[in-house]
Design a protein around this motif. Structure first.
Motif, PDB file in Angstrom:
ATOM      1  N   MET A   1     -91.080  99.691 -16.369  1.00 25.90           N
ATOM      2  CA  MET A   1     -91.300  98.865 -15.190  1.00 25.90           C
ATOM      3  C   MET A   1     -92.285  97.749 -15.530  1.00 25.90           C
ATOM      4  O   MET A   1     -93.300  97.972 -16.169  1.00 25.90           O
ATOM      5  CB  MET A   1     -91.835  99.741 -14.065  1.00 25.90           C
ATOM      6  N   THR A   2     -91.977  96.561 -15.110  1.00 24.65           N
ATOM      7  CA  THR A   2     -92.819  95.409 -15.369  1.00 24.65           C
ATOM      8  C   THR A   2     -93.967  95.364 -14.363  1.00 24.65           C
ATOM      9  O   THR A   2     -93.748  95.472 -13.165  1.00 24.65           O
ATOM     10  CB  THR A   2     -91.996  94.108 -15.261  1.00 24.65           C
ATOM     11  N   ALA A   3     -95.164  95.192 -14.859  1.00 24.76           N
ATOM     12  CA  ALA A   3     -96.331  95.059 -13.990  1.00 24.76           C
ATOM     13  C   ALA A   3     -96.459  93.607 -13.546  1.00 24.76           C
ATOM     14  O   ALA A   3     -96.302  92.695 -14.345  1.00 24.76           O
ATOM     15  CB  ALA A   3     -97.588  95.491 -14.726  1.00 24.76           C
ATOM     16  N   LEU A   4     -96.713  93.409 -12.287  1.00 19.07           N
ATOM     17  CA  LEU A   4     -96.913  92.061 -11.768  1.00 19.07           C
ATOM     18  C   LEU A   4     -98.377  91.691 -11.903  1.00 19.07           C
ATOM     19  O   LEU A   4     -99.260  92.486 -11.618  1.00 19.07           O
ATOM     20  CB  LEU A   4     -96.486  91.978 -10.309  1.00 19.07           C
ATOM     21  N   LYS A   5     -98.631  90.479 -12.330  1.00 19.56           N
ATOM     22  CA  LYS A   5     -99.988  89.956 -12.477  1.00 19.56           C
ATOM     23  C   LYS A   5    -100.101  88.685 -11.651  1.00 19.56           C
ATOM     24  O   LYS A   5     -99.125  87.962 -11.452  1.00 19.56           O
ATOM     25  CB  LYS A   5    -100.300  89.642 -13.947  1.00 19.56           C
ATOM     26  N   HIS A   6    -101.276  88.418 -11.202  1.00 19.15           N
ATOM     27  CA  HIS A   6    -101.539  87.202 -10.438  1.00 19.15           C
ATOM     28  C   HIS A   6    -102.388  86.262 -11.287  1.00 19.15           C
ATOM     29  O   HIS A   6    -103.361  86.680 -11.904  1.00 19.15           O
ATOM     30  CB  HIS A   6    -102.276  87.539  -9.136  1.00 19.15           C
ATOM     31  N   ILE A   7    -101.996  84.995 -11.302  1.00 22.50           N
ATOM     32  CA  ILE A   7    -102.714  83.983 -12.060  1.00 22.50           C
ATOM     33  C   ILE A   7    -103.214  82.933 -11.064  1.00 22.50           C
ATOM     34  O   ILE A   7    -102.405  82.194 -10.490  1.00 22.50           O
ATOM     35  CB  ILE A   7    -101.807  83.313 -13.115  1.00 22.50           C
ATOM     36  N   PRO A   8    -104.523  82.860 -10.848  1.00 21.40           N
ATOM     37  CA  PRO A   8    -105.025  81.856  -9.912  1.00 21.40           C
ATOM     38  C   PRO A   8    -104.852  80.437 -10.473  1.00 21.40           C
ATOM     39  O   PRO A   8    -105.153  80.195 -11.647  1.00 21.40           O
ATOM     40  CB  PRO A   8    -106.511  82.192  -9.759  1.00 21.40           C
ATOM     41  N   VAL A   9    -104.307  79.559  -9.676  1.00 28.58           N
ATOM     42  CA  VAL A   9    -104.152  78.151 -10.053  1.00 28.58           C
ATOM     43  C   VAL A   9    -104.593  77.286  -8.886  1.00 28.58           C
ATOM     44  O   VAL A   9    -104.592  77.723  -7.726  1.00 28.58           O
ATOM     45  CB  VAL A   9    -102.693  77.803 -10.453  1.00 28.58           C
ATOM     46  N   SER A  10    -104.924  76.048  -9.195  1.00 25.17           N
ATOM     47  CA  SER A  10    -105.315  75.117  -8.135  1.00 25.17           C
ATOM     48  C   SER A  10    -104.080  74.708  -7.327  1.00 25.17           C
ATOM     49  O   SER A  10    -102.939  74.888  -7.769  1.00 25.17           O
ATOM     50  CB  SER A  10    -105.970  73.878  -8.749  1.00 25.17           C
ATOM     51  N   GLU A  11    -104.314  74.157  -6.164  1.00 19.13           N
ATOM     52  CA  GLU A  11    -103.209  73.671  -5.323  1.00 19.13           C
ATOM     53  C   GLU A  11    -102.388  72.625  -6.072  1.00 19.13           C
ATOM     54  O   GLU A  11    -101.167  72.626  -6.002  1.00 19.13           O
ATOM     55  CB  GLU A  11    -103.751  73.090  -4.019  1.00 19.13           C
ATOM     56  N   GLN A  12    -103.078  71.741  -6.778  1.00 17.22           N
ATOM     57  CA  GLN A  12    -102.378  70.683  -7.517  1.00 17.22           C
ATOM     58  C   GLN A  12    -101.474  71.283  -8.587  1.00 17.22           C
ATOM     59  O   GLN A  12    -100.322  70.876  -8.731  1.00 17.22           O
ATOM     60  CB  GLN A  12    -103.376  69.726  -8.158  1.00 17.22           C
ATOM     61  N   THR A  13    -101.984  72.258  -9.343  1.00 15.70           N
ATOM     62  CA  THR A  13    -101.175  72.900 -10.376  1.00 15.70           C
ATOM     63  C   THR A  13     -99.978  73.595  -9.746  1.00 15.70           C
ATOM     64  O   THR A  13     -98.854  73.515 -10.259  1.00 15.70           O
ATOM     65  CB  THR A  13    -102.025  73.912 -11.175  1.00 15.70           C
ATOM     66  N   TRP A  14    -100.180  74.259  -8.627  1.00 19.87           N
ATOM     67  CA  TRP A  14     -99.103  74.953  -7.921  1.00 19.87           C
ATOM     68  C   TRP A  14     -98.003  73.970  -7.509  1.00 19.87           C
ATOM     69  O   TRP A  14     -96.818  74.239  -7.679  1.00 19.87           O
ATOM     70  CB  TRP A  14     -99.669  75.673  -6.698  1.00 19.87           C
ATOM     71  N   ARG A  15     -98.417  72.796  -7.008  1.00 19.07           N
ATOM     72  CA  ARG A  15     -97.437  71.775  -6.603  1.00 19.07           C
ATOM     73  C   ARG A  15     -96.655  71.257  -7.799  1.00 19.07           C
ATOM     74  O   ARG A  15     -95.429  71.107  -7.735  1.00 19.07           O
ATOM     75  CB  ARG A  15     -98.130  70.622  -5.884  1.00 19.07           C
ATOM     76  N   VAL A  16     -97.357  71.000  -8.911  1.00 19.72           N
ATOM     77  CA  VAL A  16     -96.679  70.489 -10.111  1.00 19.72           C
ATOM     78  C   VAL A  16     -95.686  71.518 -10.627  1.00 19.72           C
ATOM     79  O   VAL A  16     -94.542  71.190 -10.960  1.00 19.72           O
ATOM     80  CB  VAL A  16     -97.706  70.106 -11.208  1.00 19.72           C
ATOM     81  N   LEU A  17     -96.098  72.784 -10.701  1.00 20.48           N
ATOM     82  CA  LEU A  17     -95.185  73.843 -11.156  1.00 20.48           C
ATOM     83  C   LEU A  17     -93.973  73.947 -10.228  1.00 20.48           C
ATOM     84  O   LEU A  17     -92.842  74.110 -10.697  1.00 20.48           O
ATOM     85  CB  LEU A  17     -95.907  75.186 -11.229  1.00 20.48           C
ATOM     86  N   GLY A  18     -94.224  73.842  -8.934  1.00 21.12           N
ATOM     87  CA  GLY A  18     -93.125  73.904  -7.975  1.00 21.12           C
ATOM     88  C   GLY A  18     -92.124  72.783  -8.172  1.00 21.12           C
ATOM     89  O   GLY A  18     -90.915  72.986  -8.012  1.00 21.12           O
ATOM     90  N   LYS A  19     -92.604  71.597  -8.526  1.00 18.93           N
ATOM     91  CA  LYS A  19     -91.709  70.466  -8.778  1.00 18.93           C
ATOM     92  C   LYS A  19     -90.970  70.623 -10.107  1.00 18.93           C
ATOM     93  O   LYS A  19     -89.865  70.116 -10.263  1.00 18.93           O
ATOM     94  CB  LYS A  19     -92.494  69.156  -8.777  1.00 18.93           C
ATOM     95  N   MET A  20     -91.582  71.328 -11.049  1.00 20.57           N
ATOM     96  CA  MET A  20     -90.967  71.494 -12.370  1.00 20.57           C
ATOM     97  C   MET A  20     -89.843  72.530 -12.368  1.00 20.57           C
ATOM     98  O   MET A  20     -88.892  72.410 -13.123  1.00 20.57           O
ATOM     99  CB  MET A  20     -92.019  71.925 -13.403  1.00 20.57           C
ATOM    100  N   LYS A  21     -89.964  73.543 -11.520  1.00 20.82           N
ATOM    101  CA  LYS A  21     -88.988  74.620 -11.581  1.00 20.82           C
ATOM    102  C   LYS A  21     -87.702  74.198 -10.889  1.00 20.82           C
ATOM    103  O   LYS A  21     -87.695  73.408  -9.946  1.00 20.82           O
ATOM    104  CB  LYS A  21     -89.554  75.926 -11.052  1.00 20.82           C
ATOM    105  N   GLU A  22     -86.607  74.739 -11.399  1.00 22.32           N
ATOM    106  CA  GLU A  22     -85.299  74.418 -10.850  1.00 22.32           C
ATOM    107  C   GLU A  22     -84.985  75.358  -9.691  1.00 22.32           C
ATOM    108  O   GLU A  22     -85.591  76.417  -9.550  1.00 22.32           O
ATOM    109  CB  GLU A  22     -84.248  74.553 -11.952  1.00 22.32           C
ATOM    110  N   ALA A  23     -84.024  74.973  -8.879  1.00 22.43           N
ATOM    111  CA  ALA A  23     -83.624  75.805  -7.747  1.00 22.43           C
ATOM    112  C   ALA A  23     -83.202  77.187  -8.255  1.00 22.43           C
ATOM    113  O   ALA A  23     -82.433  77.296  -9.207  1.00 22.43           O
ATOM    114  CB  ALA A  23     -82.477  75.150  -6.986  1.00 22.43           C
ATOM    115  N   GLY A  24     -83.751  78.220  -7.650  1.00 24.74           N
ATOM    116  CA  GLY A  24     -83.409  79.582  -8.035  1.00 24.74           C
ATOM    117  C   GLY A  24     -84.166  80.111  -9.238  1.00 24.74           C
ATOM    118  O   GLY A  24     -84.062  81.285  -9.563  1.00 24.74           O
ATOM    119  N   GLU A  25     -84.906  79.251  -9.911  1.00 25.42           N
ATOM    120  CA  GLU A  25     -85.672  79.662 -11.087  1.00 25.42           C
ATOM    121  C   GLU A  25     -86.974  80.318 -10.637  1.00 25.42           C
ATOM    122  O   GLU A  25     -87.620  79.852  -9.707  1.00 25.42           O
ATOM    123  CB  GLU A  25     -85.977  78.434 -11.951  1.00 25.42           C
TER     124      GLU A  25
END
Length: 64
Positions: A1-25
Motif C-alpha cells: 500500500m502506498t503511503a500518502l505524504k503531504h508537501i507544503p507549497v506556497s499558493e503561487q507554487t500550487w497555482r503554477v503546478l495546477g496550470k502545468m498538469k494536464e486534465a485528469g493528471e
C-alpha cells in the motif's frame, strides 16, 4: 500500500503546478514527470561537461 505524504507549497507554487498538469493528471504523476526531466537535464549537463573536457573522466576502452 502506498503511503500518502503531504508537501507544503506556497499558493503561487500550487497555482503554477495546477496550470502545468494536464486534465485528469494527478499531482503525483506531474511531479514524477518533473523529476524525470530534471534527471534528464542533469545527465545532459554531465555529458556537455565531458565533451568540453571538464572534470575527471575515464574512457570506457580504458576500463578493464
Amino acid at each position: 500500500m502506498t503511503a500518502l505524504k503531504h508537501i507544503p507549497v506556497s499558493e503561487q507554487t500550487w497555482r503554477v503546478l495546477g496550470k502545468m498538469k494536464e486534465a485528469g493528471e494527478t499531482y503525483d504523476l506531474l511531479l514524477q514527470k518533473l523529476i524525470q526531466e530534471a534527471h534528464r537535464l542533469e545527465l545532459a549537463e554531465k555529458f556537455n561537461r565531458a565533451e568540453r573536457g571538464e572534470g575527471e573522466w575515464v574512457k570506457l576502452k580504458d576500463i578493464r
